[in-house]
Design an enzyme around this catalytic site. Structure first.
Site, PDB file in Angstrom:
ATOM      1  N   LYS A   1     -98.538  34.889  49.844  1.00  0.00           N
ATOM      2  CA  LYS A   1     -97.959  34.403  48.595  1.00  0.00           C
ATOM      3  C   LYS A   1     -98.573  35.203  47.464  1.00  0.00           C
ATOM      4  CE  LYS A   1     -98.410  29.972  46.744  1.00  0.00           C
ATOM      5  NZ  LYS A   1     -98.276  28.515  46.921  1.00  0.00           N
TER       6      LYS A   1
ATOM      7  N   LYS B   1     -99.317  35.578  43.590  1.00  0.00           N
ATOM      8  CA  LYS B   1     -99.382  34.779  42.376  1.00  0.00           C
ATOM      9  C   LYS B   1     -98.868  35.622  41.213  1.00  0.00           C
ATOM     10  CE  LYS B   1    -101.321  30.781  43.538  1.00  0.00           C
ATOM     11  NZ  LYS B   1    -100.672  29.486  43.213  1.00  0.00           N
TER      12      LYS B   1
ATOM     13  N   ASP C   1     -95.378  32.776  43.630  1.00  0.00           N
ATOM     14  CA  ASP C   1     -95.615  31.511  42.929  1.00  0.00           C
ATOM     15  C   ASP C   1     -95.916  31.800  41.469  1.00  0.00           C
ATOM     16  OD1 ASP C   1     -96.261  28.979  42.106  1.00  0.00           O
ATOM     17  OD2 ASP C   1     -97.954  28.699  43.474  1.00  0.00           O
TER      18      ASP C   1
ATOM     19  N   GLU D   1     -91.729  30.077  44.138  1.00  0.00           N
ATOM     20  CA  GLU D   1     -92.290  28.745  43.890  1.00  0.00           C
ATOM     21  C   GLU D   1     -92.433  28.453  42.399  1.00  0.00           C
ATOM     22  OE1 GLU D   1     -95.803  28.120  46.193  1.00  0.00           O
ATOM     23  OE2 GLU D   1     -96.443  26.363  45.063  1.00  0.00           O
TER      24      GLU D   1
ATOM     25  N   ASP E   1     -93.448  22.706  43.334  1.00  0.00           N
ATOM     26  CA  ASP E   1     -94.827  22.270  43.591  1.00  0.00           C
ATOM     27  C   ASP E   1     -95.234  21.279  42.498  1.00  0.00           C
ATOM     28  OD1 ASP E   1     -97.548  21.923  43.922  1.00  0.00           O
ATOM     29  OD2 ASP E   1     -98.079  24.039  43.776  1.00  0.00           O
TER      30      ASP E   1
ATOM     31  N   LYS F   1     -98.970  18.300  48.478  1.00  0.00           N
ATOM     32  CA  LYS F   1    -100.429  18.378  48.446  1.00  0.00           C
ATOM     33  C   LYS F   1    -100.935  16.941  48.482  1.00  0.00           C
ATOM     34  CE  LYS F   1    -100.576  22.676  45.810  1.00  0.00           C
ATOM     35  NZ  LYS F   1    -100.511  23.241  44.438  1.00  0.00           N
TER      36      LYS F   1
ATOM     37  N   GLU G   1    -101.159  26.306  53.369  1.00  0.00           N
ATOM     38  CA  GLU G   1    -101.914  27.185  52.475  1.00  0.00           C
ATOM     39  C   GLU G   1    -103.403  26.877  52.600  1.00  0.00           C
ATOM     40  OE1 GLU G   1     -99.908  28.093  48.578  1.00  0.00           O
ATOM     41  OE2 GLU G   1    -101.366  26.612  47.941  1.00  0.00           O
TER      42      GLU G   1
HETATM   43 MN    MN Z   1     -98.085  26.304  43.673  1.00  0.00          MN
END
Ligand code: MN
Length: 370
Positions: free
Chosen positions: A163, A165, A194, A220, A245, A269, A323
């Site tokens: 992923k 960022k 993301d 994301e 998210d 999460k 993750e």
């Molecule tokens: Mn995220």
């Protein structure tokens, strides 16, 4: 069994390298570690980590400790940790929101119940549907050369999910960086991005065709948590899957996200949503809406990572990987057992409860003073 003591310990552990996201760069992660003692002689563990603290969400390690000490501990003391739903109600009565604080205590209750019954927490959550989960590694240095080298080293050891960022720099720079990384890491490697709410709707709509051309696996949370209308329009317009998210931080938000179809995939999460029970409820909403899930992380030590792993192991709708790289990015861990990784997968601890115990010398070393 009765809860006789709750300790909330602030701790800080450096990361192995700076971790840059749209809302800031992390070099020292902050945690609250919960130690819950009982009259049965058992000790349960919990953890709340919030990457970026209040720059990412409403809570921080400091608020988590304050809320646990002043408002939540009084309502759980003297109570039976087996009565998890009752304790969640009692905590909701004592403090609104504050999901990370409540989750840390709930993890400790599940750890105690698992130890008392001599079963792993995954058994309490419905039993395992998988014993290992492919994990995604986040490329977050902002330097494409360094990120390619980092990803290749992990790919050589079996990792296939990465992923990137984005959102910390202008979107055009992120596109160039993504193009370079994608060229260096062809399929079967899956590359995701993301933005952590860092873009607005016009920027996202402009980027989508380029991101699809690059062959990105998913994008994301491009826009702000609250901007469900934009998330829904972006999802409707996108050829590549959109993952939510920050926009799915409560079970009520999950219901709204399903109704308004704000994303194709959700990142769950366990701390964000308020614990393992709440995360199961979020997963049920996702399953009913036909939305596959991923399990994100907040860069936890082995304690929080174990709780998340038991959830992944026992939740069928988690088909998009996880993750749980926290213990790999942190310079050190607080558990004696550590978390085991193999061929790009995180292995689910199989001991009773969470399956991890505190290394007291590490707690001594990393606990915050003053
Ligand atoms: Mn995220």
């Amino acid at each position: 069994m009765k809860i006789t003591e709750v300790q909330a310990i602030l701790a800080d552990i450096p990361t192995r390298r700076p971790h840059a996201m749209s809302f800031g760069t992390l070099t020292l992660q902050n945690f609250v570690i919960v130690r819950m003692r009982t009259n049965a002689g058992l000790t349960g563990l919990g953890e709340a980590a919030i990457t970026g603290g209040p720059t990412w969400h409403e809570e921080s390690a400091e608020t988590v400790k304050a809320v646990i000490d002043r408002y939540l501990t009084p309502v759980v003391l003297g109570q039976d940790p087996f009565r998890v739903e009752h304790l969640l109600r009692a905590m909701d009565g004592a403090a609104k929101g504050n999901h990370f604080a409540k989750a840390a205590l709930e993890f400790a209750c599940f750890d105690l119940v698992g130890q008392a019954l001599r079963v792993p927490v995954s058994t309490l959550l419905g039993g395992t549907v998988r014993d290992r989960i492919a994990y995604s590694w986040s490329l977050a240095t902002g330097d494409a050369d360094q990120e390619i080298a980092e990803a290749k080293a992990l790919a050589d050891r079996g990792s296939t999910l990465f992923k990137v960022k984005v959102g910390a720099r202008p979107a055009a720079e992120d596109i160039g960086r993504l193009e370079r990384i994608a060229a260096a890491l062809p399929p079967p490697i899956k590359l995701r991005a993301d933005a952590n709410q860092g873009w607005d709707e016009p920027t996202t709509l402009r980027m989508l065709p380029r991101l699809a051309e690059i062959g990105l696996d998913l994008l994301e949370q491009p826009v702000a948590r609250w901007n469900l209308a934009a998330m829904a329009r972006i999802t409707a317009a996108s050829r590549l899957p959109i993952m939510a998210d920050e926009s799915v931080s409560t079970i009520q938000e999950c219901l709204e996200a399903a109704r308004r179809h704000i994303a194709h995939v959700w990142s769950l999460k366990m701390t964000k949503v308020g614990g393992l029970v709440r995360a199961k409820q979020a997963a049920a909403i996702a399953e009913a809406a036909g939305i596959p899930c991923y399990v994100g992380n907040m860069i936890e030590t082995g304690i929080g990572t174990a709780a998340y792993a038991h959830f992944c192991a026992s939740t069928p709708v988690v088909t998009q990987g996880c993750e749980l790289f926290g213990p790999l990015l942190l310079a050190d861990d607080l558990t004696r057992e550590g978390i085991r990784y193999e061929d790009g997968h995180v292995l689910v601890p199989d001991g009773a409860g969470l399956g991890v115990t505190l290394d007291e010398s590490k707690v001594e070393r990393y606990a915050r003073r003053g």
